[in-house]
Design a protein around this motif. Structure first.
Motif, short mmCIF file in Angstrom:
data_model
loop_
_atom_site.label_atom_id
_atom_site.label_comp_id
_atom_site.label_asym_id
_atom_site.label_seq_id
_atom_site.Cartn_x
_atom_site.Cartn_y
_atom_site.Cartn_z
N ALA A 117 78.31 25.76 37.89
CA ALA A 117 78.03 26.99 37.14
C ALA A 117 76.71 26.93 36.40
CB ALA A 117 79.15 27.26 36.14
N LEU A 118 76.38 25.78 35.80
CA LEU A 118 75.18 25.67 34.96
C LEU A 118 74.57 24.29 35.15
CD1 LEU A 118 73.45 27.11 32.79
CD2 LEU A 118 74.94 26.06 31.06
N VAL A 119 73.35 24.27 35.67
CA VAL A 119 72.65 23.01 35.94
C VAL A 119 71.69 22.74 34.79
CG1 VAL A 119 71.23 21.73 37.57
CG2 VAL A 119 72.86 23.44 38.41
N LEU A 120 72.06 21.81 33.91
CA LEU A 120 71.25 21.45 32.75
C LEU A 120 70.42 20.21 33.06
CD1 LEU A 120 74.08 21.99 30.13
CD2 LEU A 120 72.15 23.54 30.58
N ARG A 121 69.55 19.84 32.13
CA ARG A 121 68.68 18.68 32.37
C ARG A 121 69.48 17.40 32.63
NH1 ARG A 121 63.26 18.91 31.09
NH2 ARG A 121 62.53 20.88 30.17
N GLY A 122 70.51 17.18 31.83
CA GLY A 122 71.24 15.93 31.94
C GLY A 122 72.59 16.00 32.60
N ALA A 123 73.04 17.20 32.92
CA ALA A 123 74.38 17.34 33.49
C ALA A 123 74.52 18.70 34.16
CB ALA A 123 75.44 17.19 32.38
N THR A 124 75.52 18.79 35.01
CA THR A 124 75.86 20.06 35.64
C THR A 124 77.28 20.43 35.24
OG1 THR A 124 74.42 19.74 37.56
CG2 THR A 124 76.24 21.27 37.83
N LEU A 125 77.44 21.62 34.67
CA LEU A 125 78.77 22.10 34.30
C LEU A 125 79.38 22.87 35.46
CD1 LEU A 125 78.24 23.52 30.67
CD2 LEU A 125 78.89 21.21 31.36
N SER A 126 80.59 22.53 35.82
CA SER A 126 81.33 23.32 36.79
C SER A 126 81.83 24.59 36.10
CB SER A 126 82.52 22.54 37.34
OG SER A 126 83.48 22.33 36.30
N HIS A 127 82.35 25.53 36.86
CA HIS A 127 82.90 26.73 36.22
C HIS A 127 84.11 26.37 35.36
CE1 HIS A 127 80.58 30.16 37.73
NE2 HIS A 127 80.32 29.39 38.76
N GLY A 128 84.86 25.36 35.75
CA GLY A 128 85.95 24.91 34.91
C GLY A 128 85.45 24.37 33.58
N GLU A 129 84.38 23.58 33.64
CA GLU A 129 83.79 23.04 32.41
C GLU A 129 83.10 24.14 31.60
OE1 GLU A 129 82.74 18.52 33.94
OE2 GLU A 129 81.47 20.20 34.55
N LEU A 130 82.53 25.12 32.27
CA LEU A 130 81.95 26.26 31.57
C LEU A 130 83.03 26.95 30.74
CD1 LEU A 130 79.53 28.28 31.16
CD2 LEU A 130 80.46 29.54 33.12
N ARG A 131 84.19 27.16 31.32
CA ARG A 131 85.29 27.80 30.60
C ARG A 131 85.68 26.98 29.37
NH1 ARG A 131 86.42 29.84 35.84
NH2 ARG A 131 87.56 28.10 36.77
N THR A 132 85.75 25.65 29.55
CA THR A 132 86.14 24.78 28.44
C THR A 132 85.10 24.82 27.31
OG1 THR A 132 87.34 23.30 29.93
CG2 THR A 132 86.66 22.40 27.80
N ARG A 133 83.83 24.78 27.68
CA ARG A 133 82.77 24.75 26.67
C ARG A 133 82.64 26.08 25.94
NH1 ARG A 133 81.05 20.24 24.60
NH2 ARG A 133 78.79 20.65 24.67
N VAL A 134 82.75 27.20 26.66
CA VAL A 134 82.71 28.51 26.01
C VAL A 134 83.88 28.65 25.05
CG1 VAL A 134 82.99 30.99 26.40
CG2 VAL A 134 81.41 29.68 27.82
N ALA A 135 85.06 28.21 25.47
CA ALA A 135 86.25 28.30 24.61
C ALA A 135 86.09 27.46 23.36
CB ALA A 135 87.50 27.86 25.39
N ALA A 136 85.50 26.26 23.50
CA ALA A 136 85.31 25.37 22.35
C ALA A 136 84.28 25.94 21.39
CB ALA A 136 84.89 23.99 22.84
N LEU A 137 83.16 26.44 21.91
CA LEU A 137 82.12 27.01 21.05
C LEU A 137 82.64 28.26 20.35
CD1 LEU A 137 79.27 27.12 19.95
CD2 LEU A 137 78.52 28.17 22.10
N ALA A 138 83.41 29.07 21.05
CA ALA A 138 83.96 30.28 20.45
C ALA A 138 84.93 29.94 19.31
CB ALA A 138 84.67 31.12 21.51
N ALA A 139 85.75 28.90 19.51
CA ALA A 139 86.69 28.49 18.46
C ALA A 139 85.93 28.04 17.21
CB ALA A 139 87.59 27.37 18.98
N TRP A 140 84.87 27.28 17.40
CA TRP A 140 84.06 26.82 16.27
C TRP A 140 83.42 28.00 15.55
CZ3 TRP A 140 78.76 27.15 15.30
CH2 TRP A 140 78.28 26.37 14.25
N LEU A 141 82.88 28.93 16.30
CA LEU A 141 82.26 30.11 15.70
C LEU A 141 83.28 30.92 14.90
CD1 LEU A 141 80.02 31.27 18.68
CD2 LEU A 141 79.18 30.57 16.43
N ALA A 142 84.45 31.10 15.47
CA ALA A 142 85.47 31.90 14.79
C ALA A 142 85.85 31.30 13.45
CB ALA A 142 86.70 32.03 15.69
N GLU A 143 85.81 29.96 13.36
CA GLU A 143 86.14 29.29 12.09
C GLU A 143 84.97 29.36 11.11
OE1 GLU A 143 86.52 24.73 11.15
OE2 GLU A 143 88.47 25.49 11.87
#
Length: 508
Positions: free
Chosen positions: A25-51
Motif C-alpha cells: 500500500a505504501l512504500v516508505l524509505r525504510g519499509a513497505t506497508l501492506s494494506h493490512g498494515e496500513l489499516r493497523t497504522r491508520v487505526a492506531a494514529l486515529a486512536a491517539w488523535l481522538a485521545e
C-alpha cells in the motif's frame, strides 16, 4: 453514468479498508506497508488523535515532508472526527502562521526542523506542536485502535489552502464525499487496478497531489511518496519501483523529457497524468517518444471542485489543445455573458456542478459568495456550483477548449501564486512604495513571476537587498525571477496600477 461501485459514498477513512491485506500500500524509505498494515497504522494514529484532541471538528495540521505522517493523517484525522489541514512543506513560517491562525489549528504535527523555524506569535495560543518522531513514539506507546468511522459523508474532513488572486491563501472546505468521489472518479477514468504503483511526486497539500494517494488506494494499489531534488530522482524511482502511474505538471514534464530514460524506467508505465497547465504539442510528442506504451491524460481542475475535465488519451493526438469532457461525478456547463447556456462555439464561463463541489471557503462568506453560487437552471444536479472565472468554449463534438483566465492568478511550475501576496511581501520590506507582481510566459515554468516596483521618494534601487529579504519571507516558488524598477507606475482610468501596460512594457 458511472458503474454502481463508484457511486456509493463512504467516509474517506474507509479507503484504508479497500486493498488486499497482503498487497503493498505504501512504500516508505525504510519499509513497505501492506494494506493490512496500513489499516493497523491508520487505526492506531486515529486512536491517539481522538485521545489528544477530543473536540469533534477540531483542526489538526501537518507540516512535513512526504512520509508516513503526511500519507496517513488525511485518513486518520477524519476517522478521529477531526479536520486535517495539510500545509505545503515548501511554505515558510509567515505563510504557515497565517494558515494556522486562519484555520484555528489546535495541533501542528511536523518535522523538528520546520517546527523550530517558527517564531514567537506564529502559533495560535491554544495550538500544541509535536515532532513527528515523538508523535509516533506516543502512538506506539498508547497501542490504541480506532475502527472505521461512521461519519456523515457531508461532514467537513479537510481544509486545503489555495492562493487567491488577492491576499493570503484561502481554505477550501472539503467533505468526506468530496474526497471519496474524487478518488472514485479518478480511479475509474484512469482505469486503475490493485497492481498499480503510483509515484507521488506532487505535494500532498494540493488536491492533485493528495489524490495520488486516494485514487490509488481506492483501487487497492501502492503509492511511493517521493520528495525529489532533481528530475533524475524521479526517473530513478520509476525504475526502482516499476512505477505504472506518474502525475506531474508541465514544468516537471519538460525537465523529465530532457533526460535519457532507460527502458527499466519506462517499461512498466501505464499512464501519465497532467494538470496545472496545458501541455504543448512538442511536449506531448516528447512524452510519446519516451513512454510509447503509456496512456496520456491531460486534465483540468479547480481546488474548489477538485477536477472538472479530462481528455481521453485516444483524442490527445487529434485534439491536442482540448480540455476534454467532464470527469465522472462532475457536470460542466458553459454560461455566456447573459447568463444562458452557451451555444457550441460560443465563449462562456466554465461552471462546475455536482457532488465534487467543495463546501466553500473557511470562515470567508464574502469570497464564498463570489465563487460558490447557485447552479444554472439547466443543471441536472442543481444546488451550489463553482463559477470558475475561466473562459472556455464547447465545440460541436462536446469537447471543451480553454480560452483564458479571468483573474490575475499566476501559475508557475504548477503552483497558484497570489500576486497580492508577493506585492505585500515586497512593500513590507520598506524598500519599495508600490509593487505589481505579474505572470510572464516562461518556457520552463509556464509563467515566471516578474516584480515591478517603485522605490520610496528619495530612496534608490536596491535589487540585491530586496531579493534577499523576499527570500526570507516567501517560498522558493514565489520568488520573482526578475525585478523591474520604475520611477512611476502606469495607471488605468480607475487610478489603479495598469498591469496590462506593465506587461506590454516588459515585453510579455
Amino acid at each position: 453514468m458511472p458503474p454502481a461501485q463508484y457511486t456509493q459514498t463512504r467516509p474517506i477513512d474507509h479507503l484504508a479498508e479497500r486493498g488486499g491485506a497482503e498487497d503493498p500500500a505504501l512504500v516508505l524509505r525504510g519499509a513497505t506497508l501492506s494494506h493490512g498494515e496500513l489499516r493497523t497504522r491508520v487505526a492506531a494514529l486515529a486512536a491517539w488523535l481522538a485521545e489528544r484532541v477530543p473536540e469533534p471538528g477540531a483542526r489538526v495540521a501537518s507540516w512535513a515532508a512526504k512520509g508516513e505522517l503526511t500519507c496517513l493523517l488525511p485518513l486518520a484525522a477524519p476517522r478521529a472526527g477531526l479536520v486535517h489541514v495539510p500545509i505545503n512543506p515548501l511554505l515558510k513560517r509567515a505563510q504557515v502562521a497565517h494558515i494556522l491562525a486562519d484555520s484555528g489549528t489546535v495541533m501542528l504535527l511536523g518535522t523538528a526542523a520546520r517546527l523550530a523555524s517558527l517564531e514567537d506569535g506564529d502559533l495560535p495560543a491554544d495550538c500544541a506542536i509535536l515532532d513527528e518522531a515523538d508523535m509516533w513514539a506516543e502512538v506506539t506507546a498508547q497501542g490504541g485502535s480506532l475502527p472505521p468511522s461512521s461519519a456523515d459523508p457531508d461532514d467537513l474532513c479537510a481544509i486545503l489552502y489555495t492562493s487567491g488572486s488577492t491576499g493570503q491563501p484561502k481554505g477550501v472546505m472539503l467533505s468526506h464525499a468530496n474526497l471519496w468521489l474524487g478518488a472514485a472518479s479518478v480511479a475509474e477514468y484512469l482505469g486503475m487496478a490493485a497492481d498499480d504503483v503510483t509515484l507521488a511526486v506532487l505535494p500532498l497539500s494540493f488536491d492533485y497531489g493528495q489524490n495520488q494517494l486516494f485514487s490509488t488506494w481506492y483501487a487497492g494499489g501502492a503509492v511511493v511518496p517521493l520528495d525529489y531534488l532533481l528530475p533524475r530522482d524521479v526517473m530513478k524511482a520509476c525504475a526502482k519501483h516499476s512505477v505504472t502511474t506518474l502525475a506531474a505538471v508541465p514544468p516537471l514534464w519538460l525537465q523529465l523529457t530532457e533526460l535519457d530514460w532507460p527502458s527499466e524506467a519506462t517499461s512498466a508505465m501505464r499512464r501519465l497524468t497532467n494538470s496545472g497547465g496545458a501541455l504543448t504539442e512538442d511536449l506531448v510528442r516528447a512524452l510519446r517518444t519516451i513512454f510509447p506504451d503509456a496512456r496520456l491524460f491531460p486534465m483540468y481542475g479547480l481546488t474548489e471542485a477538485f477536477r472538472s475535465t479530462y481528455l481521453d488519451p485516444a483524442l490527445v493526438d487529434s485534439h491536442p489543445t482540448s480540455m476534454g469532457r467532464a470527469i465522472p461525478h462532475a457536470e460542466i456547463l458553459v454560461v455566456n455573458d447573459v447568463g444562458e447556456i452557451a451555444e457550441p462555439g460560443e465563449e462562456g464561463e466554465l461552471v462546475h456542478c455536482g457532488p465534487l463541489v467543495a463546501q466553500g471557503y473557511w470562515q470567508d462568506t464574502a469570497r464564498t459568495a463570489e465563487r460558490f453560487r447557485p447552479a444554472p437552471a439547466a443543471s441536472e444536479y442543481g444546488g451550489t456550483a463553482v463559477w470558475s472565472g475561466d473562459r472556455v468554449m464547447r465545440a460541436e463534438d462536446d469537447l471543451l477548449y480553454f480560452v483564458g483566465r479571468r483573474d490575475a492568478m499566476i501559475k508557475s511550475a504548477g503552483n497558484r501564486i497570489s500576486p497580492q501576496e508577493v506585492e505585500d511581501a515586497a512593500r513590507a520590506t520598506g524598500l519599495v512604495a508600490e509593487a505589481a507582481a505579474l505572470g510572464v510566459p516562461d518556457e520552463r515554468l509556464g509563467q515566471a513571476v516578474h516584480l515591478v516596483v517603485r522605490a520610496p521618494a528619495g530612496a534608490g534601487e536596491n535589487t540585491h537587498e530586496l531579493a534577499q529579504m523576499l527570500a526570507k519571507e516567501l517560498p522558493n516558488f514565489m520568488q520573482p525571477k526578475v525585478i523591474h524598477w520604475r520611477e512611476a507606475m502606469p495607471l488605468n482610468p480607475n487610478g489603479k496600477i495598469d498591469r496590462a501596460a506593465l506587461l506590454a512594457e516588459i515585453g510579455a
